[in-house]
Design a protein around this motif. Structure first.
Motif, short mmCIF file in Angstrom:
data_model
loop_
_atom_site.label_atom_id
_atom_site.label_comp_id
_atom_site.label_asym_id
_atom_site.label_seq_id
_atom_site.Cartn_x
_atom_site.Cartn_y
_atom_site.Cartn_z
N LYS A 103 7.99 2.03 0.43
CA LYS A 103 8.65 1.74 -0.84
C LYS A 103 9.31 3.03 -1.34
O LYS A 103 8.78 4.10 -1.18
CB LYS A 103 7.63 1.25 -1.87
CG LYS A 103 6.92 -0.04 -1.48
CD LYS A 103 5.89 -0.46 -2.50
CE LYS A 103 4.85 0.54 -2.84
NZ LYS A 103 3.91 0.95 -1.81
N PRO A 135 0.83 -1.21 0.00
CA PRO A 135 0.00 0.00 0.00
C PRO A 135 0.86 1.26 0.00
O PRO A 135 2.02 1.23 0.41
CB PRO A 135 -0.79 -0.11 1.30
CG PRO A 135 0.04 -1.00 2.17
CD PRO A 135 0.75 -1.94 1.25
N ASN A 136 0.29 2.36 -0.47
CA ASN A 136 0.99 3.64 -0.40
C ASN A 136 1.32 3.94 1.05
O ASN A 136 0.55 3.63 1.95
CB ASN A 136 0.12 4.76 -0.97
CG ASN A 136 0.02 4.66 -2.48
OD1 ASN A 136 0.80 3.99 -3.11
ND2 ASN A 136 -0.97 5.31 -3.03
N GLY A 137 2.49 4.49 1.28
CA GLY A 137 2.93 4.78 2.64
C GLY A 137 3.60 3.62 3.33
O GLY A 137 3.94 3.70 4.50
N ALA A 138 3.82 2.50 2.59
CA ALA A 138 4.42 1.31 3.20
C ALA A 138 5.95 1.39 3.22
O ALA A 138 6.60 0.43 3.63
CB ALA A 138 3.96 0.06 2.47
N LYS A 187 10.36 6.02 -3.74
CA LYS A 187 9.70 6.70 -4.85
C LYS A 187 10.59 6.62 -6.08
O LYS A 187 11.82 6.65 -5.97
CB LYS A 187 9.44 8.15 -4.49
CG LYS A 187 8.43 8.31 -3.38
CD LYS A 187 8.13 9.76 -3.10
CE LYS A 187 7.01 9.83 -2.11
NZ LYS A 187 7.35 10.43 -0.86
#
Length: 64
Positions: free
Chosen positions: A59, A54-57, A61
């Motif tokens: 990863k 999920p976004n905010g996990a 950019k």
């Protein structure tokens, strides 16, 4: 932690020629939160690899 990126057999690391990326004992923390614990990973030349979550996990950019 050991991380190796090679284009061929590298005497300093001993990485086999078919390994593009190899990680051993990889751990990562965000402050006090242990996000990755002792992961071993090998990606060979020609393999496709991606990080899903999920976004905010945490990863990275693109371009960073």
């Amino acid at each position: 932690m050991t991380a190796v990126a090679t284009g061929g057999d590298t005497p300093a690391t001993g990485a086999p020629a078919d390994e593009a990326v190899a990680c051993a004992g990889l751990s990562y923390r965000f402050g006090d939160h242990l996000a990755v614990d002792n992961v071993n990973l090998t990606i060979r030349h020609g393999e496709t690899f991606g990080l899903l979550g999920p976004n905010g996990a945490g990863k990275p950019k693109p371009g960073k």
